[in-house]
Motif scaffolding. Structure first.
Motif, short mmCIF file in Angstrom:
data_model
loop_
_atom_site.label_atom_id
_atom_site.label_comp_id
_atom_site.label_asym_id
_atom_site.label_seq_id
_atom_site.Cartn_x
_atom_site.Cartn_y
_atom_site.Cartn_z
N ASN A 1 -11.62 -6.52 4.63
CA ASN A 1 -11.11 -5.31 3.98
C ASN A 1 -10.91 -5.56 2.49
O ASN A 1 -10.40 -6.61 2.10
CB ASN A 1 -9.77 -4.90 4.60
CG ASN A 1 -9.86 -4.78 6.10
OD1 ASN A 1 -10.31 -3.78 6.62
ND2 ASN A 1 -9.47 -5.83 6.80
N LEU B 1 -9.58 -3.66 -1.10
CA LEU B 1 -9.00 -2.53 -1.83
C LEU B 1 -8.97 -2.89 -3.30
O LEU B 1 -8.42 -3.92 -3.69
CB LEU B 1 -7.58 -2.24 -1.34
CG LEU B 1 -6.83 -1.18 -2.16
CD1 LEU B 1 -7.39 0.20 -1.86
CD2 LEU B 1 -5.34 -1.22 -1.89
N LYS B 2 -9.58 -2.04 -4.12
CA LYS B 2 -9.63 -2.31 -5.56
C LYS B 2 -8.93 -1.17 -6.27
O LYS B 2 -9.18 0.00 -5.98
CB LYS B 2 -11.09 -2.41 -5.98
CG LYS B 2 -11.33 -2.77 -7.42
CD LYS B 2 -12.80 -3.09 -7.60
CE LYS B 2 -13.28 -2.80 -9.01
NZ LYS B 2 -13.37 -1.38 -9.34
N LEU B 3 -8.03 -1.49 -7.17
CA LEU B 3 -7.31 -0.47 -7.93
C LEU B 3 -7.43 -0.77 -9.41
O LEU B 3 -7.24 -1.93 -9.83
CB LEU B 3 -5.83 -0.44 -7.54
CG LEU B 3 -5.50 0.04 -6.13
CD1 LEU B 3 -4.04 -0.21 -5.82
CD2 LEU B 3 -5.84 1.51 -5.96
N SER C 1 0.82 -1.21 0.00
CA SER C 1 0.00 0.00 0.00
C SER C 1 0.86 1.26 0.00
O SER C 1 0.54 2.24 -0.66
CB SER C 1 -0.96 -0.01 1.19
OG SER C 1 -0.24 -0.11 2.38
N SER D 1 -8.27 -8.54 2.62
CA SER D 1 -7.65 -8.97 3.86
C SER D 1 -8.73 -9.29 4.88
O SER D 1 -9.61 -8.46 5.14
CB SER D 1 -6.74 -7.85 4.37
OG SER D 1 -6.32 -8.15 5.68
N GLY E 1 -9.88 3.80 -7.86
CA GLY E 1 -10.03 2.65 -6.98
C GLY E 1 -11.08 2.86 -5.92
O GLY E 1 -11.75 3.89 -5.87
N GLY E 2 -11.21 1.86 -5.10
CA GLY E 2 -12.16 1.93 -4.01
C GLY E 2 -11.65 1.13 -2.83
O GLY E 2 -10.89 0.17 -3.00
N PHE E 3 -12.05 1.54 -1.65
CA PHE E 3 -11.64 0.83 -0.46
C PHE E 3 -12.83 0.66 0.46
O PHE E 3 -13.63 1.58 0.64
CB PHE E 3 -10.53 1.61 0.27
CG PHE E 3 -10.16 1.00 1.59
CD1 PHE E 3 -9.50 -0.21 1.64
CD2 PHE E 3 -10.50 1.63 2.78
CE1 PHE E 3 -9.19 -0.81 2.85
CE2 PHE E 3 -10.18 1.04 4.00
CZ PHE E 3 -9.52 -0.17 4.04
N GLU E 4 -12.98 -0.53 1.01
CA GLU E 4 -14.07 -0.77 1.94
C GLU E 4 -13.55 -1.62 3.09
O GLU E 4 -12.82 -2.59 2.87
CB GLU E 4 -15.21 -1.50 1.24
CG GLU E 4 -16.39 -1.70 2.16
CD GLU E 4 -17.59 -2.37 1.50
OE1 GLU E 4 -17.44 -2.92 0.40
OE2 GLU E 4 -18.67 -2.34 2.12
N SER E 5 -13.91 -1.24 4.30
CA SER E 5 -13.49 -1.99 5.47
C SER E 5 -14.66 -2.15 6.42
O SER E 5 -15.38 -1.19 6.69
CB SER E 5 -12.34 -1.26 6.17
OG SER E 5 -12.00 -1.94 7.35
#
Lengths: 559, 162
Positions: free
Chosen positions: A62, A64-66, A8, A81, A34-38
C-alpha cells in the motif's frame, strides 16, 4: 498499524477542515494533493502448480503519497505499508509500515532547494538515476540535500549530497553528485537546429572491509560523464561517454579478491525522421559499468541500491509470449571460470517506422503503419589472466553472442469497425550468459490482434499468439479475449499454454480472468489466475517472480 | 487482514473527502529538441487542452493517440482544442519517440517527462492517462483506453469549449 490509522484520520480531518475554510473565507490555504495505491494478493494452493509454501497467504503493498504546496513552498510524505507481508518476491527489507519518504522544497524560477527524499537523473541516467517503479519493487530515491540553479535559459546546474533509499532505511555509501546542462544553440547562433552539452560527476564513498584494504582501490569511487546532443530539422544525433575509476569487482554480492578494474561506457545515437518515415539507430558499449551505492549490493536480485540506469536496449514487447525471453543489459565484469568470462556488452539496435499513405495500394483507405526493430548484443572480446588477475579487453571487439532479435509490426485499420495488428518476432537468446542456465534458445513468435467495434462505446478485442522453439521449454500457444462494455468497464480472459513441454507435468495453462473499472483518476482492477514464474520486466529492468496462483485486487486513485 | 482492510477503507474515505486536484504542478519537462519547458507555459494559456500521458511501449496509449489522430483536424476546427502528448519514456525507449511520431504522422505537441517527475506529481500510476484542462484548471481525468473513449473525451472537450 494503529499509528497509520490515526495518521490517516488526522490527515483526512485536517484536509476536510482546511478546505471548508477555503470555501468559507476564500483564503488561500495552499493545495493538498495526493495519490493512493493498494495491491492485495491472496495466494491459494493450486493442484496444478503445487501448494503455496510460504508464510501468509494474504499480502498487500500500500502506498499513500501526499503533497502540499503553498506559494514557493512544497512538502510531502509517502507512507508505505506492506502488511502483513510484502507481495511475493519484493525485498524482505520492505516488511514494515510507516513513513518511507518525506521532503520539503523551496522553488523559484531559477533556484530549487530540496531536503529529504528526492528523485534525480543526470543525462540519460547512464551515470545516475534515482527512480520509483512499484510493479518492479524499485525505489532508488535519494535522502539528503539538493540544490538546482538555472542562472539563464541556457544553463542549468545541480549539486547533491545524499544516501540512497534501501527498504525503509538508507544504504551505506555516501553519494556526491554534480550535473550541468549547457544549451549551445544561441552561442553558435543556430537557427533551425539545436545543440546542447552536459557534464556530470558522481562520487560514491564507502568504507572498505579490512581484508580488502590497500588492494588497489579507494573508498571513494569517481565517475564522470560528458555528452553532446544535436537536433536538426530531420536529422538528430547524440553521444555520451562515461568513465568510472578503479574499484573492486563484486559479483553476486561478494568481493572478488585482488580483482580491481576501472569501467567505461559509450552511447551513440542517430536518427532521421520526416513525415511518414522514421529511422533510429543506437550503439552502446559497456565495460564494467554497474554502479551501486553499496559495493556488496552488486548482483542483488531485488534491484536495490542501483545508482545508474543501464536498461537492455531492445524493443519493449507488450504480449505475453514475446516477454518470455527478455534481454537484460550485461554491464558487469565476472570471471567465475575459464568457460564463462564476461567483461561487459557491445551492440545496438535499429528502428524503422513507416506509414503507407491512404489511397496507395498497400495503404488502402486508412493507411498501413509498420514498425521494424532489429537488435544485436554480444559480450566484449577479451582475455583474462587468472594468475595475475588481470583482464585485457578489446575496445571494439564483439565476443560471445548474447542476444539478437528481429521484429515486424503491421497495424491495419480495415474499416470503421475492424482493426488489426500483426506482429512477428525472431529471437536468439543465450541463456548461459544472460540468466546462467545451460543452452541457447532460438524462437519465432507470431501474434495477431483484432479489435471489433460493436458501437461507439462497446468493443471486443481478441489476440492469438504462438511461440515456436525446439529449445528450452519448447512451444507455447496463447490467447486473449477482452470485452469492453463501456470505455470505463472492461473484462478479459487470457491463457498461455506450454503444450510443447517434454515433461507432461509441466504442460501448464497459465490462465487469468479479470476486469477493471476506471472513473476519473481512480481505477479498480480484479484478477484471478496463475502467474508464470520467471522474469517480469518493465522498462528493460527485470525482476524474478516465482509462479503462483491467486486473486489480485489493485486500487489506485489520485486526488 | 482486518488491519489492511481498515487501512484501505480509511484511505478511500479520505480520498472521497478531498476535492480533486485542480492544478497542473509547474514541473519542468523537455521538448523534443532537448530544451526545458515549465508546465506553466502551457497552463497559463486560455482555452481547452488535452494532456495525454503515453509511452512508445504502451499499446493502448498508441491506439488512443492513433484514434484521435484520425479526427484531430475536425476537433481543432470545431473546438480549437490542442492535444499535448507527454511521453514518459525513459532512456531505454525515448530515442523511439521522434521516429515513431513522424512515422505515424501525429500532429500533437510532444513533450518528454523522462524521469516521470510530472507523472508522479499528478499521482498517475497507470498510463494511458488523459487530463482535460480549461484555462489551466483540470476539468476531467481518465485512466486507461478502450475504443470509444475518444468520443467520451470529445464530449468533455465540446462541453468545456462552449
Amino acid at each position: 498499524m494503529k499509528k497509520l490509522l490515526y495518521l490517516s484520520f488526522a490527515l483526512a480531518f485536517s484536509v476536510g477542515f482546511s478546505q471548508d475554510k477555503d470555501d468559507e473565507e476564500k483564503k488561500d490555504w495552499g493545495a493538498l494533493t495526493g495519490g493512493f495505491e493498494s495491491i492485495v494478493q491472496w495466494y491459494n494452493d493450486d493442484t496444478g502448480l503445487g501448494k503455496f509454501a510460504e508464510d501468509e497467504h494474504v499480502r498487500s503493498n500500500n502506498y499513500l503519497k501526499l503533497d502540499y504546496n503553498y506559494g514557493n513552498w512544497f512538502a510531502g510524505i509517502q507512507v508505505e505499508s506492506y502488511a502483513p507481508m510484502p507481495l511475493l518476491n519484493y525485498s524482505p527489507k520492505l516488511d514494515d509500515s510507516g513513513i518511507a519518504q518525506y521532503y520539503a522544497m523551496y522553488k523559484t524560477r531559477k533556484l530549487e532547494i530540496t531536503a529529504g527524499y528526492f528523485y534525480e537523473q543526470f543525462g540519460s541516467g547512464l551515470i545516475l538515476r534515482g527512480w520509483e517503479n512499484r510493479p518492479l519493487g524499485i525505489n532508488n530515491s535519494f535522502r539528503g540535500g539538493r540544490v538546482k540553479y538555472d542562472p539563464s535559459d541556457a544553463l542549468s546546474f545541480t549539486a547533491m549530497y545524499a544516501r540512497q533509499r534501501d527498504g525503509f532505511e538508507v544504504s551505506e555509501g555516501e553519494i556526491f553528485g554534480f550535473n550541468s546542462e549547457v544549451d549551445l544553440t544561441n552561442l553558435f547562433k543556430l537557427e533551425t537546429s539545436s545543440l546542447s552539452a552536459g557534464f556530470s560527476y558522481v562520487g560514491r564513498k564507502e568504507d572498505i572491509p579490512e581484508e580488502f584494504q590497500n588492494t588497489g582501490f579507494n573508498e571513494m569511487t569517481n565517475a564522470f560523464s560528458a555528452r553532446l546532443d544535436y537536433s536538426g530539422n530531420s536529422f538528430y544525433s547524440g553521444i555520451e561517454y562515461i568513465t568510472k575509476s578503479k574499484d573492486a569487482v563484486v559479483n553476486t554480492q561478494r568481493y572478488i579478491a585482488d580483482f580491481v578494474e576501472p569501467g567505461n561506457g559509450l552511447l551513440i545515437n542517430f536518427g532521421y525522421s520526416q513525415k511518414g518515415l522514421g529511422i533510429d539507430a543506437t550503439f552502446r558499449r559497456l565495460e564494467n559499468m554497474s554502479l551501486f551505492s553499496e559495493r556488496e549490493a552488486s548482483g542483488n536480485v531485488f534491484n536495490e541500491n542501483i545508482l545508474n540506469y543501464l536498461p537492455g536496449l531492445t524493443k519493449q514487447h507488450d504480449y505475453l509470449l514475446t516477454n518470455i525471453y527478455v534481454y537484460q543489459a550485461q554491464p558487469t565484469i565476472s570471471v567465475p571460470d575459464p568457460s564463462l568470462l564476461k567483461y561487459g556488452e557491445i551492440g545496438g539496435q535499429v528502428d524503422v517506422f513507416y506509414n503507407f499513405k491512404k489511397g496507395t495500394p498497400i495503404g488502402g483507405k486508412y493507411g498501413t503503419k509498420i514498425a521494424v526493430n532489429a537488435s544485436y548484443w554480444a559480450g566484449l572480446r577479451g582475455d583474462f589472466n587468472f594468475t595475475d588477475r588481470e583482464a585485457e579487453i578489446d575496445y571494439f571487439g564483439f565476443g560471445q553472442k548474447y542476444f539478437s532479435e528481429f521484429s515486424l509490426e503491421v497495424r491495419k485499420k480495415w474499416n470503421r469497425k475492424w482493426q488489426s495488428i500483426f506482429y512477428y518476432v525472431n529471437q536468439y537468446y543465450n541463456e548461459r550468459y544472460i540468466v546462467d542456465k545451460l543452452g541457447v534458445v532460438n524462437s519465432n513468435i507470431g501474434v495477431v490482434e483484432t479489435t471489433y467495434r460493436i458501437n461507439s462505446k462497446r468493443s471486443i478485442r481478441a489476440e492469438v499468439q504462438h511461440l515456436w522453439t525446439p529449445d528450452d521449454n519448447k512451444n507455447w500457444v496463447g490467447g486473449t479475449l477482452e470485452f469492453n462494455v463501456t470505455p470505463r468497464l472492461s473484462f478479459y480472459l487470457n491463457d498461455i499454454y506450454n503444450y510443447g513441454n517434454d515433461d507432461k507435468d509441466e504442460q501448464i495453462h497459465y490462465y487469468n480472468v479479470g476486469g477493471s473499472y476506471a472513473r476519473g483518476a481512480s481505477r479498480i482492477a480484479l484478477n484471478y489466475g496463475r502467474q508464470r514464474g520467471g522474469l517480469v520486466c518493465v522498462g528493460g529492468v527485470c525482476r524474478f517472480v516465482p509462479q503462483s496462483t491467486g486473486v489480485t485486487v489493485n486500487i489506485s486513485t489520485a486526488f | 487482514m482486518k488491519s489492511i482492510m481498515s487501512f484501505v477503507v480509511v484511505f478511500l474515505a479520505l480520498t472521497l473527502q478531498i476535492n480533486a486536484q485542480k492544478q497542473i504542478p509547474n514541473i519542468s519537462v523537455k521538448t523534443l529538441d532537448g530544451s526545458s519547458l515549465n508546465m506553466d507555459e502551457i497552463t497559463k494559456e486560455k482555452g481547452v487542452k488535452i494532456i495525454s500521458f503515453w509511452a512508445t511501449w504502451c499499446v493502448p496509449c498508441i491506439n488512443e493517440l492513433d484514434a484521435i489522430s484520425e479526427v484531430y483536424d475536425d476537433w481543432k476546427d470545431e473546438t480549437n482544442v490542442e492535444l499535448i502528448a507527454i511521453a514518459t519514456d525513459d532512456a531505454r525507449t525515448k530515442k523511439r519517440i521522434k521516429p515513431l511520431i513522424n512515422g505515424k504522422g501525429w500532429e500533437y505537441k510532444i513533450l518528454l517527462d523522462e524521469n516521470q517527475d510530472l507523472q508522479r506529481s499528478l499521482n498517475i500510476t497507470t498510463i494511458p492517462h488523459v487530463i482535460v484542462i480549461k484555462d489551466g484548471k483540470i476539468v476531467f481525468r481518465h485512466t486507461g483506453y478502450f475504443p470509444g473513449a475518444e468520443d467520451q473525451l470529445y464530449d468533455v472537450v465540446k462541453e468545456n469549449s462552449k
